[in-house]
Write a protein that holds these residues in place. Structure first.
Motif, PDB file in Angstrom:
ATOM      1  N   ASP A  89      -1.632  13.827 -13.272  1.00 14.08           N
ATOM      2  CA  ASP A  89      -2.000  12.433 -13.104  1.00 14.08           C
ATOM      3  C   ASP A  89      -0.729  11.671 -13.328  1.00 14.08           C
ATOM      4  N   MET A  90      -0.183  11.881 -14.322  1.00 16.15           N
ATOM      5  CA  MET A  90       1.156  10.981 -14.766  1.00 16.15           C
ATOM      6  C   MET A  90       2.251  11.317 -13.619  1.00 16.15           C
ATOM      7  N   GLU A  91       2.430  12.613 -13.285  1.00 14.00           N
ATOM      8  CA  GLU A  91       3.318  12.758 -12.356  1.00 14.00           C
ATOM      9  C   GLU A  91       3.035  12.311 -10.760  1.00 14.00           C
ATOM     10  N   ARG A  92       1.894  12.380 -10.659  1.00 11.22           N
ATOM     11  CA  ARG A  92       1.199  11.587  -9.376  1.00 11.22           C
ATOM     12  C   ARG A  92       1.582  10.389  -9.223  1.00 11.22           C
ATOM     13  N   ILE A  93       1.488   9.323 -10.331  1.00 11.29           N
ATOM     14  CA  ILE A  93       1.587   8.133 -10.460  1.00 11.29           C
ATOM     15  C   ILE A  93       3.016   7.839 -10.429  1.00 11.29           C
ATOM     16  N   LYS A  94       3.721   8.534 -11.248  1.00 10.47           N
ATOM     17  CA  LYS A  94       5.108   8.205 -10.991  1.00 10.47           C
ATOM     18  C   LYS A  94       5.835   8.440  -9.616  1.00 10.47           C
ATOM     19  N   SER A  95       5.366   9.478  -9.232  1.00  2.00           N
ATOM     20  CA  SER A  95       5.919   9.590  -7.729  1.00  2.00           C
ATOM     21  C   SER A  95       5.574   8.653  -6.685  1.00  2.00           C
ATOM     22  N   GLU A  96       4.304   8.166  -6.922  1.00  2.00           N
ATOM     23  CA  GLU A  96       3.920   7.263  -5.738  1.00  2.00           C
ATOM     24  C   GLU A  96       4.474   5.834  -6.173  1.00  2.00           C
ATOM     25  N   LEU A  97       4.710   5.544  -7.428  1.00  2.00           N
ATOM     26  CA  LEU A  97       5.382   4.362  -7.611  1.00  2.00           C
ATOM     27  C   LEU A  97       6.859   4.270  -7.048  1.00  2.00           C
ATOM     28  N   SER A  98       7.342   5.357  -7.402  1.00  2.00           N
ATOM     29  CA  SER A  98       8.683   5.537  -6.883  1.00  2.00           C
ATOM     30  C   SER A  98       9.078   5.462  -5.495  1.00  2.00           C
ATOM     31  N   LYS A  99       7.938   6.045  -4.890  1.00  5.81           N
ATOM     32  CA  LYS A  99       8.127   5.793  -3.286  1.00  5.81           C
ATOM     33  C   LYS A  99       7.523   4.361  -2.767  1.00  5.81           C
ATOM     34  N   LEU A 100       6.913   3.831  -3.557  1.00  4.80           N
ATOM     35  CA  LEU A 100       6.616   2.550  -3.285  1.00  4.80           C
ATOM     36  C   LEU A 100       7.536   1.650  -3.458  1.00  4.80           C
ATOM     37  N   PHE A 101       8.381   1.636  -4.396  1.00  6.34           N
ATOM     38  CA  PHE A 101       9.449   1.142  -4.935  1.00  6.34           C
ATOM     39  C   PHE A 101      10.730   1.284  -3.609  1.00  6.34           C
ATOM     40  N   GLY A 102      10.763   2.355  -3.492  1.00  5.67           N
ATOM     41  CA  GLY A 102      11.772   2.438  -1.869  1.00  5.67           C
ATOM     42  C   GLY A 102      11.438   1.829  -0.882  1.00  5.67           C
ATOM     43  N   GLU A 103      10.192   1.858  -0.415  1.00  2.00           N
ATOM     44  CA  GLU A 103       9.438   1.209   0.486  1.00  2.00           C
ATOM     45  C   GLU A 103       9.813  -0.291   0.639  1.00  2.00           C
ATOM     46  N   VAL A 104       9.378  -0.868  -0.503  1.00  2.00           N
ATOM     47  CA  VAL A 104       9.563  -2.264  -0.627  1.00  2.00           C
ATOM     48  C   VAL A 104      10.748  -2.832  -0.619  1.00  2.00           C
ATOM     49  N   PHE A 105      11.646  -2.092  -1.458  1.00  2.00           N
ATOM     50  CA  PHE A 105      12.951  -2.641  -1.273  1.00  2.00           C
ATOM     51  C   PHE A 105      13.759  -2.516  -0.325  1.00  2.00           C
ATOM     52  N   VAL A 106      13.759  -1.506   0.444  1.00  2.00           N
ATOM     53  CA  VAL A 106      14.157  -1.168   1.731  1.00  2.00           C
ATOM     54  C   VAL A 106      13.934  -2.141   2.870  1.00  2.00           C
ATOM     55  N   GLU A 107      12.480  -2.385   2.719  1.00  2.35           N
ATOM     56  CA  GLU A 107      12.013  -3.442   3.664  1.00  2.35           C
ATOM     57  C   GLU A 107      12.732  -4.863   3.359  1.00  2.35           C
ATOM     58  N   GLU A 108      12.793  -5.249   2.156  1.00  2.00           N
ATOM     59  CA  GLU A 108      13.399  -6.621   1.908  1.00  2.00           C
ATOM     60  C   GLU A 108      14.750  -6.710   2.214  1.00  2.00           C
ATOM     61  N   LEU A 109      15.580  -5.696   1.883  1.00  2.00           N
ATOM     62  CA  LEU A 109      16.960  -5.570   2.177  1.00  2.00           C
ATOM     63  C   LEU A 109      17.366  -5.435   3.646  1.00  2.00           C
ATOM     64  N   THR A 110      16.510  -4.750   4.300  1.00  2.00           N
ATOM     65  CA  THR A 110      16.941  -4.621   5.660  1.00  2.00           C
ATOM     66  C   THR A 110      16.335  -5.745   6.523  1.00  2.00           C
ATOM     67  N   THR A 111      15.150  -6.133   6.620  1.00  2.00           N
ATOM     68  CA  THR A 111      14.591  -7.068   7.254  1.00  2.00           C
ATOM     69  C   THR A 111      15.056  -8.823   7.047  1.00  2.00           C
ATOM     70  N   LYS A 112      15.226  -8.809   5.681  1.00  2.00           N
ATOM     71  CA  LYS A 112      15.309 -10.216   5.249  1.00  2.00           C
ATOM     72  C   LYS A 112      16.809 -10.438   4.767  1.00  2.00           C
TER      73      LYS A 112
END
Length: 226
Positions: A89-112
């Motif tokens: 469960d912990m590994e899944r949560i960490k993996s999902e949060l890391s992936k979400l981090f990348g999606e959010v930061f890439v979106e912000e840096l590239t579009t805005k």
């Protein structure tokens, strides 16, 4: 209210590289791998290299975010319900949060921010290494069998740490940290994986926005100084 990242840019623009207006004030400046302490609060701190030429960076090499739970998080979650949270469960949560981090930061840096995301080092590439630490999910969705509901006033909290390097030399030119907690609603609400993800996204979007503002302002300050 001026963001902490924007504060760095203001100091870069208006402070001479060799001196600091606050250098005589004990506790307001410090050294960390040659960096100068710009701001420090209960929630985090900012360090920067006053001689860094931010104007050279037009591309971002964003490392995958590492994620670590707060100390004894699993033990505390399992205190009243043994084996509620398992290692997977912990590994899944960490993996999902890391992936979400990348999606959010890439979106912000590239579009805005109109930055180009790089895949390798280069003279115009800033490397950012993120860490999420002290992650405390108050009511994790462990996907166990049966109907289970958890009610909390807040989804949780976490701290971000960002190290920024010149991608070619490997020189550390800035370090930032900030702790956030999801808003406390003042009442209990059913907490699910959907609500947890929503709150995590809001926190990441705020951090991504502050980083993008800092980079924009720092590059602008560098252009004015030329």
């Amino acid at each position: 209210m001026i963001s902490k990242f924007a504060l760095i840019a203001m100091l870069l623009a208006f402070t001479a590289p060799t001196t600091s207006a606050a250098s005589d004030d004990e506790g307001t400046t410090a050294s960390l791998d040659g960096l100068e302490l710009v701001d420090k609060t209960r929630r985090g701190a900012l360090y920067t290299d006053p001689d860094a030429d931010w104007g050279t960076y037009t591309k971002i090499l964003l490392d995958p975010a590492t994620v670590a739970f707060r100390k004894n998080w699993q033990r505390d979650q399992n205190r009243t319900q043994p084996f509620k949270v398992k290692a997977d469960d912990m590994e899944r949560i960490k993996s999902e949060l890391s992936k979400l981090f990348g999606e959010v930061f890439v979106e912000e840096l590239t579009t805005k921010g109109n930055y180009v995301m790089a895949t390798e080092s280069g003279d115009d590439v800033l490397r950012i290494t993120p860490q999420i630490v002290d992650l405390d999910v108050y009511a994790p969705d462990t996907r166990t069998a049966g109907v289970q509901r958890s009610y909390t006033e807040s989804a949780g909290r976490m701290t971000i740490k960002l190290d920024m390097y010149d991608s070619v030399t490997g020189d550390l030119i800035a370090r930032a940290s900030d702790r956030q907690e999801a808003p406390r609603r003042g009442y209990m609400q059913w907490t699910t994986s959907v609500t947890n993800r929503s709150e995590a996204t809001r926190m990441l979007q705020r951090w991504a926005g502050e980083l993008r503002e800092f980079l924009d302002d720092a590059r602008g300050a560098a252009s004015v100084a030329e």
